[in-house]
Scaffold this active site. Structure first.
Site, PDB file in Angstrom:
ATOM      1  N   LYS A 248      29.952 -18.622  -7.093  1.00 27.10           N
ATOM      2  CA  LYS A 248      28.711 -19.293  -7.484  1.00 27.10           C
ATOM      3  C   LYS A 248      27.702 -19.382  -6.348  1.00 27.10           C
ATOM      4  CE  LYS A 248      28.417 -22.459 -10.468  1.00 27.10           C
ATOM      5  NZ  LYS A 248      28.367 -23.811 -11.067  1.00 27.10           N
TER       6      LYS A 248
ATOM      7  N   ASN B 121      24.702 -21.787  -6.459  1.00 21.29           N
ATOM      8  CA  ASN B 121      24.028 -22.795  -7.267  1.00 21.29           C
ATOM      9  C   ASN B 121      22.563 -22.993  -6.849  1.00 21.29           C
ATOM     10  OD1 ASN B 121      26.363 -23.486  -8.751  1.00 21.29           O
ATOM     11  ND2 ASN B 121      27.098 -24.715  -7.038  1.00 21.29           N
TER      12      ASN B 121
ATOM     13  N   SER C   5      29.986 -23.577  -4.136  1.00 18.62           N
ATOM     14  CA  SER C   5      30.803 -24.460  -4.959  1.00 18.62           C
ATOM     15  C   SER C   5      32.113 -24.728  -4.234  1.00 18.62           C
ATOM     16  CB  SER C   5      31.077 -23.807  -6.319  1.00 18.62           C
ATOM     17  OG  SER C   5      32.126 -24.465  -6.990  1.00 18.62           O
TER      18      SER C   5
ATOM     19  N   ARG D 125      -0.348 -66.118  -3.329  1.00 16.43           N
ATOM     20  CA  ARG D 125       0.736 -65.405  -2.648  1.00 16.43           C
ATOM     21  C   ARG D 125       1.933 -65.460  -3.597  1.00 16.43           C
ATOM     22  NH1 ARG D 125       1.215 -66.099   2.715  1.00 16.43           N
ATOM     23  NH2 ARG D 125       3.076 -64.799   2.556  1.00 16.43           N
TER      24      ARG D 125
ATOM     25  N   ARG E  66      -3.888 -41.724  -0.359  1.00 16.43           N
ATOM     26  CA  ARG E  66      -3.655 -41.889   1.077  1.00 16.43           C
ATOM     27  C   ARG E  66      -4.929 -42.335   1.794  1.00 16.43           C
ATOM     28  NH1 ARG E  66      -3.343 -36.816   4.984  1.00 16.43           N
ATOM     29  NH2 ARG E  66      -5.458 -36.790   4.106  1.00 16.43           N
TER      30      ARG E  66
ATOM     31  N   ARG F 169       1.704 -42.439   6.957  1.00 10.66           N
ATOM     32  CA  ARG F 169       2.446 -41.551   7.843  1.00 10.66           C
ATOM     33  C   ARG F 169       3.439 -40.676   7.083  1.00 10.66           C
ATOM     34  NH1 ARG F 169       3.346 -46.408  12.336  1.00 10.66           N
ATOM     35  NH2 ARG F 169       1.227 -46.280  13.218  1.00 10.66           N
TER      36      ARG F 169
END
Length: 446
Positions: free
Chosen positions: A287, A289, A281, A320, A189, A125
């Site tokens: 800035k 970023n 920032s 196990r 998957r 999922r």
């Protein structure tokens, strides 16, 4: 005033990397509880399909297996006694079903059957949104590669300018890694199996309850839960977990390559690309970023260590294991979350990436023409001989630096080179080799 979160709730305060991703909800405690209940209900339905339980029991268990009926915090606290959450959940689910069909809950199974199956469900999922975001990233990079097929830029090796390349080829390389990741995630998957083995992987209890064909029961269970049919119970044969670790770590690294290149190319002094919308920032208003790249790279830095824990759990003793199985749960969830967030951020990054060809042209000239010295060496050797060509280029390279002059200008002063087309030889955009052809080839891959 905002309402307080429940005590111990995982709100993601320290995990901005997963904020955009569907993986956050698909790996929540609620999602795990849903998967555990789905696994339990599917088991009863599979037994009913083979006549090992009444059809009414399958309906009753399925109706009762609703996450909202169960207290996650209470289950978590009670899980400590038995070392996993399945034990208290089975008790609660049995009570919810009640009456005649309560004994049909979890019949013949062991806790690891349910926990492993639920883990595979959570992974499947979660990988759906991951693949969708990888698809977005791939399409955006394909567009950039085609648009900038012939946009020349400096190629860099060991942090230094090497020879010219094209941004199209660079984007095509990023896309190739994304496609590699997509292939691996899809393959893993689609192969993730249900788990059914009983107490020690022999399915003995199911035989005691009347199962005549263990293969048919396992196949029915896998069909009900929507996972692949395992060849054997895999309680201590942890290939599915190792495969998940590998494809997730690779995906994080593949996206990390895109991120680390964008971080380098978006440095102020380089400025060849920039994120579509940078982050601010707290101290420096000017800035913007490269936050998306930063979060993607952070995931790439963490993923290998999480994968290492999962690979270490492959050495699981007996039929196990004690500890090896338990050690998988949190690292695998963290890895799914990291990669889910990274894929979402990478899609945003690729779709919004801004390319600055003018800066690329400017940077191609930073070495005063020396970026095409390899081409000049090949062109001058037939005219001057290899030794003289190397000697001359070494001398002119030194003078280009000390006299702050272009290599083109210094070459023009050499009488012995008057016959050469220096304009062509010294143009970085004319020395990108087969970059365009390689880009075209890369874009043929779907």
């Amino acid at each position: 005033m905002t309402s307080a979160s429940p005590p111990y709730a995982d709100t993601g305060l320290l995990a901005p990397g997963r904020g955009l991703s569907g993986a956050a909800s698909e790996t929540s405690d609620h999602a795990y509880l849903r998967a555990l209940l789905d696994a339990e209900a599917a088991l009863t339905r599979a037994q009913a399909a083979l006549g090992l339980a009444p059809a009414e029991a399958a309906a009753a268990v399925t109706e009762a297996a609703v996450p909202e009926r169960f207290g996650i915090r209470d289950l978590a606290e009670r899980a400590e006694a038995g070392g996993n959450p399945v034990i208290p959940l089975v008790a609660d689910l049995t009570r919810e079903v009640g009456g005649q069909y309560g004994p049909c809950v979890h019949r013949g199974a062991t806790s690891q059957d349910i926990m492993d199956t639920a883990t595979m469900l959570v992974a499947v999922r979660t990988l759906g949104p991951v693949l969708a975001d990888l698809g977005r990233t791939e399409r955006a990079l394909a567009g950039l590669a085609a648009e900038h097929r012939d946009t020349a830029m400096p190629g860099r090796t060991l942090t230094q300018h090497a020879v010219p390349t094209t941004f199209g080829l660079k984007a095509a390389g990023w896309r190739s890694l994304v496609l590699d990741a997509t292939d691996r995630v899809t393959r893993v998957r689609d192969s993730l199996p249900a788990q059914l083995g009983g107490a020690a992987g022999t399915l003995a209890a199911f035989e005691a309850y009347g199962a005549l064909d263990a293969t048919a029961l396992t196949a029915a269970y896998a069909r009900e839960v929507g996972l692949a049919v395992p060849a054997l119970p895999w309680h201590t044969l942890r290939t599915p977990i190792a495969d998940l670790a590998g494809c997730l770590a690779f995906t994080a690294g593949a996206l990390g390559k895109l991120a680390v290149d964008v971080l380098t190319l978006s440095r102020t002094e380089i400025g060849e690309v920039s994120e579509g919308s940078g982050g601010g920032s707290s101290a420096m208003p000017h800035k913007a970023n490269p936050v998306r790249s930063t979060l993607v790279l952070a995931a790439a830095r963490r993923a290998p260590q999480l994968a290492a824990t999962l690979y270490g759990s492959v050495a699981a003793e007996d039929e196990r294991p004690s500890g090896a199985w338990h050690a998988e749960w949190e690292p695998l969830r963290d890895l799914l979350r990291l990669v889910g967030g990274s894929a979402a951020h990478a899609a945003e990054l690729a779709e919004g990436l801004r390319v600055h060809p003018a800066a690329m042209r400017r940077n191609l000239g930073l070495t005063r023409g020396l970026i095409v010295s390899e081409r000049l060496s090949a062109a001058l050797s037939p005219v001057l001989g290899r030794a003289r060509a190397k000697e001359l280029l070494t001398e002119l390279a030194r003078r280009a630096h000390t006299e702050n002059r272009s290599l083109r200008e210094l070459l023009e002063e050499q009488e012995e080179l008057k016959s050469l087309d220096l304009d062509d030889l010294c143009a970085p955009a004319h020395y990108t080799g087969y970059a365009g052809t390689l880009t075209d080839r890369a874009l043929e891959r779907r």
